[in-house]
Design a protein around this motif. Structure first.
Motif, short mmCIF file in Angstrom:
data_model
loop_
_atom_site.label_atom_id
_atom_site.label_comp_id
_atom_site.label_asym_id
_atom_site.label_seq_id
_atom_site.Cartn_x
_atom_site.Cartn_y
_atom_site.Cartn_z
N LYS A 190 -1.75 13.17 -0.84
CA LYS A 190 -2.71 12.50 0.06
C LYS A 190 -3.51 11.41 -0.67
O LYS A 190 -4.67 11.14 -0.36
CB LYS A 190 -3.67 13.50 0.70
CG LYS A 190 -3.01 14.63 1.42
CD LYS A 190 -2.26 14.17 2.62
CE LYS A 190 -1.71 15.38 3.37
NZ LYS A 190 -0.51 15.14 4.08
N CYS A 191 -2.87 10.78 -1.65
CA CYS A 191 -3.51 9.71 -2.41
C CYS A 191 -2.94 8.36 -1.98
O CYS A 191 -1.76 8.24 -1.64
CB CYS A 191 -3.27 9.89 -3.90
SG CYS A 191 -4.09 11.33 -4.58
N GLU A 192 -3.79 7.38 -2.05
CA GLU A 192 -3.38 6.02 -1.68
C GLU A 192 -3.57 5.11 -2.89
O GLU A 192 -4.59 5.18 -3.58
CB GLU A 192 -4.23 5.53 -0.51
CG GLU A 192 -3.82 4.18 -0.01
CD GLU A 192 -4.67 3.74 1.16
OE1 GLU A 192 -4.11 3.52 2.23
OE2 GLU A 192 -5.91 3.64 0.99
N THR A 193 -2.60 4.24 -3.12
CA THR A 193 -2.68 3.30 -4.22
C THR A 193 -1.93 2.03 -3.82
O THR A 193 -1.31 1.97 -2.76
CB THR A 193 -2.12 3.90 -5.52
OG1 THR A 193 -2.38 3.01 -6.59
CG2 THR A 193 -0.62 4.14 -5.42
N TYR A 194 -2.00 1.03 -4.69
CA TYR A 194 -1.30 -0.22 -4.45
C TYR A 194 -0.22 -0.40 -5.52
O TYR A 194 -0.44 -0.11 -6.69
CB TYR A 194 -2.26 -1.41 -4.49
CG TYR A 194 -3.22 -1.40 -3.32
CD1 TYR A 194 -2.86 -1.97 -2.12
CD2 TYR A 194 -4.47 -0.81 -3.42
CE1 TYR A 194 -3.71 -1.95 -1.03
CE2 TYR A 194 -5.34 -0.79 -2.36
CZ TYR A 194 -4.95 -1.36 -1.16
OH TYR A 194 -5.80 -1.34 -0.09
N ARG A 206 0.87 -1.17 0.00
CA ARG A 206 0.00 0.00 0.00
C ARG A 206 0.91 1.23 0.00
O ARG A 206 1.81 1.34 0.83
CB ARG A 206 -0.89 0.02 1.23
CG ARG A 206 -1.84 1.21 1.26
CD ARG A 206 -2.71 1.19 2.45
NE ARG A 206 -3.62 0.05 2.32
CZ ARG A 206 -4.57 -0.22 3.20
NH1 ARG A 206 -4.72 0.51 4.27
NH2 ARG A 206 -5.35 -1.24 3.01
N PHE A 230 1.09 5.29 0.19
CA PHE A 230 0.38 6.52 0.53
C PHE A 230 1.31 7.70 0.24
O PHE A 230 2.37 7.83 0.86
CB PHE A 230 -0.05 6.53 1.99
CG PHE A 230 -0.76 7.79 2.40
CD1 PHE A 230 -2.06 8.01 2.00
CD2 PHE A 230 -0.12 8.75 3.17
CE1 PHE A 230 -2.73 9.18 2.36
CE2 PHE A 230 -0.78 9.91 3.54
CZ PHE A 230 -2.08 10.12 3.14
N ASN A 231 0.93 8.54 -0.71
CA ASN A 231 1.72 9.70 -1.09
C ASN A 231 1.39 10.83 -0.13
O ASN A 231 0.25 11.27 -0.03
CB ASN A 231 1.39 10.10 -2.53
CG ASN A 231 2.31 11.16 -3.06
OD1 ASN A 231 2.74 12.05 -2.33
ND2 ASN A 231 2.63 11.07 -4.34
#
Length: 116
Positions: free
Chosen positions: A70-74, A63, A65-66
């Motif tokens: 404030k974006c979350e990605t996989y 996971r 988290f930038n």
């Protein structure tokens, strides 16, 4: 079968064609059984259970988290190692299962799962 019966089968073209057809059908059925019996993938959620060579591979998921956007990605393990610039100490701790997450200047990265 007796040897005489075998000789007759081989001399008779129809019997040879039938033997070839039976052989092809048998091979097809064997291939079909193999295709149906694919091994089930195992999912590892604890980084300690994952083999070291699979942690930073396409089989693992992290996971990401930038912190700036404030974006979350996989991302997969290859991306986690390459894009985040894991230092040697952190990398070794991840491989030994001592850590499951780490931070960089711009991101927070956490191990989620490995599936293979």
């Amino acid at each position: 079968m007796k040897n005489n019966d075998m000789e007759e089968m081989f001399l008779n073209n129809k019997s040879l064609d039938e033997l070839i057809k039976m052989k092809i059908e048998q091979e097809f059925m064997d291939d079909l059984k193999k295709a149906k019996n694919k091994p089930q993938k195992k999912i590892y959620t604890n980084i300690k259970d994952v083999p070291k060579e699979k942690i930073f591979s396409k089989y693992s998921t992290f996971r990401f988290f930038n912190r700036k956007t404030k974006c979350e990605t996989y991302i997969n393990g290859i991306q986690a190692e390459a894009f985040t610039g894991v230092d040697k100490v952190t990398r070794e701790k991840l491989l030994n299962g001592e850590l499951s997450a780490f931070t960089t200047e711009n991101a927070y990265i956490k191990f989620e799962k490995a599936e293979f």
